[in-house]
Design a protein around this motif. Structure first.
Motif, short mmCIF file in Angstrom:
data_model
loop_
_atom_site.label_atom_id
_atom_site.label_comp_id
_atom_site.label_asym_id
_atom_site.label_seq_id
_atom_site.Cartn_x
_atom_site.Cartn_y
_atom_site.Cartn_z
N VAL A 167 -27.69 9.57 32.05
CA VAL A 167 -26.72 10.54 32.53
C VAL A 167 -25.28 10.14 32.19
O VAL A 167 -24.35 10.89 32.46
N MET A 168 -25.11 8.98 31.56
CA MET A 168 -23.75 8.53 31.28
C MET A 168 -23.48 8.52 29.78
O MET A 168 -24.39 8.37 28.99
N THR A 169 -22.22 8.64 29.42
CA THR A 169 -21.86 8.58 28.00
C THR A 169 -21.93 7.12 27.54
O THR A 169 -22.06 6.20 28.34
N ALA A 170 -21.83 6.95 26.21
CA ALA A 170 -21.87 5.60 25.64
C ALA A 170 -20.82 4.71 26.28
O ALA A 170 -21.11 3.58 26.70
N LEU A 171 -19.61 5.24 26.39
CA LEU A 171 -18.51 4.43 26.94
C LEU A 171 -18.79 4.07 28.41
O LEU A 171 -18.59 2.93 28.83
N GLU A 172 -19.28 5.05 29.18
CA GLU A 172 -19.54 4.78 30.60
C GLU A 172 -20.64 3.74 30.76
O GLU A 172 -20.59 2.91 31.66
N ASN A 173 -21.62 3.78 29.86
CA ASN A 173 -22.67 2.77 29.89
C ASN A 173 -22.10 1.38 29.67
O ASN A 173 -22.50 0.43 30.33
N TYR A 227 -17.90 7.39 21.33
CA TYR A 227 -17.87 6.90 22.71
C TYR A 227 -18.25 7.97 23.74
O TYR A 227 -18.78 7.68 24.78
N SER A 228 -17.96 9.25 23.41
CA SER A 228 -18.18 10.29 24.42
C SER A 228 -19.57 10.91 24.32
O SER A 228 -19.88 11.87 25.00
N HIS A 229 -20.42 10.34 23.44
CA HIS A 229 -21.75 10.93 23.27
C HIS A 229 -22.70 10.47 24.36
O HIS A 229 -22.65 9.33 24.81
N LYS A 230 -23.59 11.36 24.75
CA LYS A 230 -24.65 11.00 25.69
C LYS A 230 -25.79 10.36 24.89
O LYS A 230 -25.92 10.62 23.69
N PRO A 231 -26.62 9.54 25.55
CA PRO A 231 -27.67 8.83 24.82
C PRO A 231 -28.57 9.73 23.97
O PRO A 231 -28.93 9.36 22.85
N PHE A 232 -28.89 10.93 24.48
CA PHE A 232 -29.80 11.77 23.70
C PHE A 232 -29.14 12.34 22.45
O PHE A 232 -29.80 12.95 21.62
N GLU A 233 -27.82 12.15 22.33
CA GLU A 233 -27.15 12.59 21.10
C GLU A 233 -27.02 11.45 20.09
O GLU A 233 -26.38 11.60 19.07
N LEU A 234 -27.61 10.30 20.44
CA LEU A 234 -27.52 9.13 19.55
C LEU A 234 -28.91 8.79 19.02
O LEU A 234 -29.90 9.01 19.70
N SER A 235 -28.93 8.21 17.83
CA SER A 235 -30.22 7.78 17.28
C SER A 235 -30.66 6.49 17.96
O SER A 235 -29.89 5.86 18.68
#
Lengths: 245, 232
Positions: A103-109, A141-149
């Motif tokens: 539920v968190m963005t890359a940066l928040e993680n 940085y603002s991407h959510k995990p499901f938007e990342l490979s």
């Protein structure tokens, strides 16, 4: 940095899992000393107990008998607060399944462990951005995990593991869910970080790509340390690795 | 704020006790809000049972307020209307209280609602095993997790209960207006109305917190290894 400081010391560790009425001896007396700043691979077939050992070193599980020392502190003696502090500041975890908080963005993680460590929000964001740039994801940085490979998620996990400048990075099959190229990239990244920052990297794996970068390889078989090979011995015996399994 | 630049290896064992992990309150509010937003539909369904139960409670209370307001006007026509519509009024009664049957039904509906909340929150905990485990690996304490869940439930409870209380009151007033006419609605004491809505809202919040307590405890006490072992 001292030449031979042991960052992790494992003495006579055994672990028994109770499955109904059957006792399963996952670890049968492991002795291990891990030198600071090294890149260690714990190798072994599935079910050999390497993940169990990994959990013991990470303070995620308690041994049935024996002791695990991190920086010469027996982690069985730590209370819940100290253990949380250890997990937060001393150890960075990397998992096979990435375990990015969805539920968190890359940066928040990446900033979450720094928030836990008591860092102010602005400082955490600054450092989080630096770390994401370090792993090559500065613009995502603002991407959510499901938007990342998968490879990108694992790099976020590596950045997160580095958040509080830990002394140890524990990686449980970090390349297990990655393809060959992204796996190699992640290994190279870990190796570079270990060299540049003097972080001890301990990875449980059965990925032979790891062998090339390891300073030391610990072979686990059937709950015991089979043998420990340094890098020099390893390059000689590398031809035989295929026959070892 | 602790000194972030200090290297962990320079901290000795005795330093550990003072150096504790923290989660600022505002940050936990932020995280809980985000979790609700991400799982908005699920939160909506969890909240829905609360909305219904609370609006029922509010409806009953406000209906009694209306009846009391009508009696307070001392208008014999209104009194007659009330008796015709089924209120049990003796010749000397100047107020109506909620009767035993009404109370019983309200309590039952609230109980069902709590069970529903416990069920939904237990599901939510199972769904978020991995997230909780990851947080614990990053150094979260049990009470961080507990706080996150309770904050979430508190926010859901507040939102659901206010909506429910208002909806119940509006429905009850509309009902009174249609059955007894404008005079009946005009005679309702505003203070009593606000008290009824307030009671319904706080009961709703309380129920939401009561329902989340056990699931949150389950989540907070979970060992990180167990959480990680779950396949997803």
């Amino acid at each position: 940095m001292a030449e031979k400081t042991n960052i992790v010391r494992v003495t006579n560790v055994t672990k028994v899992f109770k499955l109904g009425k059957i006792d399963v001896n996952a670890l049968k007396g492991i002795n291990l000393e891990i030198t600071k700043g090294n890149y260690i691979s714990i190798m072994g077939p599935s079910g050999s107990g390497k993940s169990t050992l990994f959990n013991m070193i990470g303070g995620l599980d308690k041994p049935t008998s024996g002791k695990v020392y991190i920086d010469e502190v027996d982690i069985a003696q730590l209370d819940a607060y100290e253990l949380a502090w250890l997990r937060c500041r001393k150890i960075g975890y990397i998992f096979q399944t990435f375990n990015i908080i969805q539920v968190m963005t890359a940066l928040e993680n990446v900033t979450l462990p720094m928030i836990f460590a008591g860092m102010g929000n602005d400082a955490a964001v600054d450092k989080g951005m630096q770390l994401l740039e370090l792993v090559g994801l500065g613009d995502r940085y603002s991407h959510k995990p499901f938007e990342l490979s998968g490879g990108q998620q694992q790099r976020v996990a590596i950045a997160r593991a580095l958040a509080n400048d830990p002394a140890i990075i524990l990686a449980d099959e970090p390349t297990g869910n990655l393809d060959l190229t992204t796996g190699e990239e992640c290994i190279a990244l870990l190796k570079r970080l270990s060299q540049e920052r003097g972080v001890t990297v301990i990875s449980a794996t059965h990925d032979f790509k790891m062998l090339n970068v390891s300073d030391q390889v610990v072979w686990i078989r059937d709950g015991r340390v089979d043998k420990i090979e340094d890098r020099e011995e390893l390059s000689i015996s590398i031809g035989q690795i295929g026959t070892k399994e | 704020m602790s000194d972030a630049s200090i290297l962990p290896e320079t901290v000795n064992a005795s330093g550990r006790v003072q150096r504790q992990v923290v989660l600022p309150f505002l940050k936990s509010v932020e995280i809980s809000l985000k979790s609700i937003k991400v799982r908005f539909f699920r939160s909506l369904i969890t909240t829905m049972s609360l909305v219904l139960a609370v609006s029922f409670l509010s409806f009953i209370n406000v209906s009694n307020d209306v009846a009391n307001g009508m009696l307070a006007t001392r208008n014999p026509d209104l009194r007659a209307t009330l008796i015709r519509s089924g209120y049990d009024l003796g010749p000397e009664d100047t107020s109506v209280g909620s009767n035993a049957k009404q109370r019983w039904i309200v309590i039952l509906s609230l109980l069902v609602c709590v069970v529903g909340i416990v069920n939904a929150q237990l599901m939510a905990v199972t769904e978020r095993f991995r997230e909780i485990g990851t947080m614990k690996c990053l150094g979260a304490l049990d009470r961080f997790v507990l706080r996150l869940f309770i904050l979430e439930a508190g926010m859901q409870g507040l939102a659901g209960a206010s909506v429910g209380a208002l909806a119940g009151a509006i429905f009850s007033l509309t009902n009174a207006w249609l059955r007894f006419g404008t005079e009946a609605v005009a005679s309702v004491s505003l203070t009593n109305l606000l008290i009824s809505i307030g009671i319904a809202t706080s009961v709703g919040c309380l129920l939401s917190l009561l329902g989340v307590f056990y699931p949150a405890l389950v989540a907070a006490r979970m060992q990180p290894v167990e959480a990680m072992r779950v396949e997803q």
